[in-house]
Design a protein around this motif. Sequence first.
Motif, short mmCIF file in Angstrom:
data_model
loop_
_atom_site.label_atom_id
_atom_site.label_comp_id
_atom_site.label_asym_id
_atom_site.label_seq_id
_atom_site.Cartn_x
_atom_site.Cartn_y
_atom_site.Cartn_z
N ALA A 149 0.83 -1.20 0.00
CA ALA A 149 0.00 0.00 0.00
C ALA A 149 0.87 1.26 0.00
CB ALA A 149 -0.92 -0.02 1.22
N ARG A 150 1.86 1.25 0.84
CA ARG A 150 2.74 2.41 0.89
C ARG A 150 3.44 2.66 -0.44
NH1 ARG A 150 6.39 4.31 5.42
NH2 ARG A 150 7.79 2.81 4.41
N LEU A 151 3.99 1.59 -1.00
CA LEU A 151 4.71 1.74 -2.25
C LEU A 151 3.80 2.26 -3.37
CD1 LEU A 151 7.21 1.43 -4.01
CD2 LEU A 151 6.58 -0.94 -4.41
N ALA A 152 2.57 1.74 -3.38
CA ALA A 152 1.65 2.13 -4.44
C ALA A 152 0.94 3.44 -4.09
CB ALA A 152 0.62 1.02 -4.68
N GLY A 153 1.13 3.91 -2.88
CA GLY A 153 0.49 5.14 -2.47
C GLY A 153 -1.02 5.01 -2.34
N VAL A 154 -1.46 3.87 -1.85
CA VAL A 154 -2.90 3.66 -1.67
C VAL A 154 -3.14 3.10 -0.27
CG1 VAL A 154 -3.25 3.21 -4.12
CG2 VAL A 154 -2.80 1.31 -2.56
N SER A 155 -4.39 2.80 0.01
CA SER A 155 -4.70 2.27 1.34
C SER A 155 -4.56 0.75 1.37
CB SER A 155 -6.13 2.63 1.71
OG SER A 155 -7.02 1.79 1.03
N GLN A 156 -4.47 0.23 2.57
CA GLN A 156 -4.37 -1.20 2.74
C GLN A 156 -5.59 -1.92 2.17
OE1 GLN A 156 -3.22 -3.90 6.39
NE2 GLN A 156 -3.10 -1.75 6.95
N SER A 157 -6.74 -1.32 2.37
CA SER A 157 -7.96 -1.98 1.89
C SER A 157 -7.93 -2.11 0.38
CB SER A 157 -9.19 -1.22 2.32
OG SER A 157 -8.87 -0.12 3.10
N ALA A 158 -7.34 -1.13 -0.27
CA ALA A 158 -7.23 -1.21 -1.72
C ALA A 158 -6.42 -2.44 -2.12
CB ALA A 158 -6.59 0.04 -2.27
N VAL A 159 -5.34 -2.65 -1.42
CA VAL A 159 -4.50 -3.81 -1.72
C VAL A 159 -5.31 -5.08 -1.53
CG1 VAL A 159 -2.43 -5.07 -1.08
CG2 VAL A 159 -2.43 -2.57 -1.01
N ARG B 250 -6.06 -1.49 -9.59
CA ARG B 250 -5.66 -2.89 -9.42
C ARG B 250 -4.31 -3.12 -10.11
NH1 ARG B 250 -10.06 -7.16 -10.34
NH2 ARG B 250 -9.99 -7.36 -8.07
N ALA B 251 -4.20 -2.62 -11.32
CA ALA B 251 -2.96 -2.82 -12.07
C ALA B 251 -1.78 -2.20 -11.31
CB ALA B 251 -3.08 -2.19 -13.45
N ARG B 252 -1.98 -0.99 -10.81
CA ARG B 252 -0.89 -0.31 -10.11
C ARG B 252 -0.46 -1.13 -8.90
NH1 ARG B 252 -3.15 4.31 -9.07
NH2 ARG B 252 -2.73 4.96 -6.92
N ILE B 253 -1.46 -1.63 -8.17
CA ILE B 253 -1.16 -2.39 -6.96
C ILE B 253 -0.45 -3.69 -7.31
CG2 ILE B 253 -2.22 -3.65 -5.06
CD1 ILE B 253 -4.34 -1.43 -4.96
N GLN B 254 -0.94 -4.35 -8.34
CA GLN B 254 -0.31 -5.61 -8.72
C GLN B 254 1.15 -5.39 -9.08
OE1 GLN B 254 -2.09 -8.71 -9.31
NE2 GLN B 254 -4.24 -8.13 -9.65
N ARG B 255 1.39 -4.28 -9.71
CA ARG B 255 2.78 -3.99 -10.09
C ARG B 255 3.65 -3.80 -8.84
NH1 ARG B 255 4.66 0.57 -11.56
NH2 ARG B 255 2.64 1.52 -11.99
N ALA B 256 3.14 -3.01 -7.94
CA ALA B 256 3.88 -2.78 -6.70
C ALA B 256 4.11 -4.10 -5.96
CB ALA B 256 3.11 -1.81 -5.81
N ALA B 257 3.09 -4.92 -5.96
CA ALA B 257 3.17 -6.20 -5.25
C ALA B 257 4.26 -7.06 -5.87
CB ALA B 257 1.83 -6.92 -5.31
N ARG B 258 4.27 -7.10 -7.18
CA ARG B 258 5.26 -7.93 -7.84
C ARG B 258 6.67 -7.43 -7.52
NH1 ARG B 258 4.08 -7.05 -12.90
NH2 ARG B 258 1.93 -7.61 -12.38
N GLU B 259 6.80 -6.13 -7.52
CA GLU B 259 8.10 -5.55 -7.23
C GLU B 259 8.61 -5.96 -5.85
OE1 GLU B 259 9.80 -0.97 -7.08
OE2 GLU B 259 8.26 -1.58 -8.52
N LEU B 260 7.69 -6.03 -4.92
CA LEU B 260 8.07 -6.37 -3.55
C LEU B 260 8.06 -7.88 -3.30
CD1 LEU B 260 8.46 -3.62 -2.69
CD2 LEU B 260 6.23 -3.60 -1.59
N GLY B 261 7.54 -8.62 -4.24
CA GLY B 261 7.41 -10.06 -4.03
C GLY B 261 6.35 -10.36 -3.00
N TYR B 262 5.27 -9.63 -3.07
CA TYR B 262 4.20 -9.80 -2.09
C TYR B 262 3.21 -10.89 -2.49
CZ TYR B 262 -0.25 -8.91 0.23
OH TYR B 262 -1.43 -9.03 0.91
N ALA B 263 2.85 -11.72 -1.55
CA ALA B 263 1.73 -12.65 -1.73
C ALA B 263 0.87 -12.57 -0.50
CB ALA B 263 2.24 -14.07 -1.93
N PRO B 264 -0.43 -12.45 -0.67
CA PRO B 264 -1.32 -12.32 0.49
C PRO B 264 -1.22 -13.53 1.41
CG PRO B 264 -2.58 -12.53 -1.56
CD PRO B 264 -1.15 -12.43 -1.93
N SER B 265 -1.39 -13.30 2.67
CA SER B 265 -1.27 -14.38 3.64
C SER B 265 -2.60 -15.06 3.89
CB SER B 265 -0.75 -13.82 4.96
OG SER B 265 -1.05 -14.71 6.01
N ASN B 266 -2.64 -16.33 3.55
CA ASN B 266 -3.86 -17.09 3.80
C ASN B 266 -4.10 -17.27 5.29
OD1 ASN B 266 -5.03 -17.49 1.39
ND2 ASN B 266 -4.23 -19.55 1.06
#
Lengths: 356, 356
Positions: B21-31, B46-62
């Motif tokens: 969220a911080r990297l993409a400049g959005v809220s956590q709920s958006a992520v 969504r696209a912006r967030i996905q990009r940021a996520a990929r950059e960070l290697g983020y995967a949501p925690s089940n």
Amino acid sequence: MGQPDGADETAHARVTSYDVARLAGVSQSAVSRAFRDGASISPDMRARIQRAARELGYAPSNIARALITQRSRLIGVVATRNTARNNPDILFHLGHQIQEAGNRMLVFTLPDTDSGEGIPDDLFAYHVDGVIAATSLPDEVLAACARRRIPVVLFNRTGPAASVSCDHATGMRDLVSHLVRSGTRTPAFIAGPADAPVSVERLNGARDAFAAHGIALDPVVHSDYSHEGGRAAAAQLLAICRPDTIVCANDTMALGVIDACRHELGLRVPEDLGVTGFDNISQSAWPSYALTTVAQPFEQLTRTAVRMLGELVEGEAMPRERRLMPARLVVRESVVGEGHSGPEAIPAAAQERNPP
Amino acid sequence: MGQPDGADETAHARVTSYDVARLAGVSQSAVSRAFRDGASISPDMRARIQRAARELGYAPSNIARALITQRSRLIGVVATRNTARNNPDILFHLGHQIQEAGNRMLVFTLPDTDSGEGIPDDLFAYHVDGVIAATSLPDEVLAACARRRIPVVLFNRTGPAASVSCDHATGMRDLVSHLVRSGTRTPAFIAGPADAPVSVERLNGARDAFAAHGIALDPVVHSDYSHEGGRAAAAQLLAICRPDTIVCANDTMALGVIDACRHELGLRVPEDLGVTGFDNISQSAWPSYALTTVAQPFEQLTRTAVRMLGELVEGEAMPRERRLMPARLVVRESVVGEGHSGPEAIPAAAQERNPP
DNA sequence: CTGTTAGCGCTTTCAC
DNA sequence: GTGAAAGCGCTAACAG
């Protein structure tokens, strides 16, 4: 329809440590401590809490615990169908031993073709504490695990991670020595898929061992580890040459070769042709086959893998150590006995006998 | 500091939705919304967030997701060693199909003797969404699951829960019809463990089916489902009587019987004695055995079990429905063919091929 | 030894 | 469509 069957109809939401705390008249942390050994709590209070917990049917949530502890007690096990089919015990043993260590096995099954690109996200999603891979994981996946400090133990393969393998090369050398002593001079080899690490090791092991005796291993054909594949490979092989022994990369194919010889090719085993396998699956001991083979110490392998992963998780082991477990030659009747050759070979019930 | 590439030594703590969220400049709920389909979020964001996520290697925690959602996407599968050994494909198929539905298989392995008293706590600890039991779970365990609204599907057994089974009785009836047409008049039966539900069903099915033809199934001996057990049972049985056909509760024992006949008892199969199995494991098709048997539709069974459990989780299915999948007669050469004169034609102690 | 407080990483009302 | 705040069930740090 039917009656409500004994079970309570009230929709119990999940019982939490908070509920137990209230019933026992203590704090939530007390409940937490009551369920962890070595926590400082009086026996008295622990007993009271346990009683309240039992009354409510409370069990602590590993999920919530994992979130705070950063330890899920989940071990990811990656396997392909081949693993399940050819060595069914592996999965069972892994699960069993993972449980004994107080963890649980989360299974990731891949089709035999899949390279496993997709799994890391799920691995991370469940916060697995470690991974046992009975499949070749792509290096990027391994790197991703390393970056997240998730230890990986490779099972029967090597790569940029710790590994536990059967010592296929030495096993093959023992087998080949036995074969050469028994008169093998023109061996052929039926390998598994060309990209299966285990098959490659066994092939190289056999080739080197024969070479050391001045014998060429030729031809080498590839198949798919299956009984049917073994049959087909045997037919193909025997159409172009007549080896005195066919060495197979695994038992299942060897059994297929024996069946092909006896039921299609009109060849006797071992009189006309010796056949050997590798693994020592249970069918190989069946009297219809009595396959000479090399035993993989499955239980020891899985036990070592689980233990090693445990040490890695605790930070007590080297991250890239390789452990090799010895294979054991199992001589049965699918090759003619030592010092004998041809149709007059002794009936070999004597071979498997254990020395006193 | 940290380069984005793989060989980074910095201990990356877990990447959270907050980081993204911080990297993409959005809220956590958006992520959060970006990673759930059907959430109201603009494609752009969504696209912006996905990009940021990929950059960070983020995967949501089940794990975290499970805590709030009350859905772990974990399916508990309870199995014994017997399951793993005798029908290795079951575990693989279950895992595979559970994955296809977006869940993961958490395996609970029991020693063959264990009754499974200990597992429910662990089942609850991991918040499994449902359970598939290839073992007979004690009623209290089932009741505990019901109380917590955890659906259970029994696999090849019945009890106070939903179930998916092979229709063993009908399969046996088809087999028996075939046998009777082929001349069987004095059948014997080798059962599995007396408390194995599957064995009981098959035994009763066979007994009833023979009775309908006015034929008694006798004697019945019990064994342990293994090849060795089959061999031993055959020896025991044939020491006291001479049936014309031995019907076995599973394939593995039947193969043991065939081996015993040929290699120890000097009996030919099928000429002197017919042998049948049940399951249609891969070895039964091997030409050394060519076992007449009844096929369990493994893949269909597991698929149905997984689907049914899914429906139960969604509240779309009856909690105690029973689904029976048809078995299929597989005629091979281990009994004499229809229209041929039966084994009675051959004097009992006539053949002496392999003296011990 | 026990209780209080904060927060693991996420989803979810609820405003805007 | 988006953000702020509350909390899922638990354990960890700190007081007392």
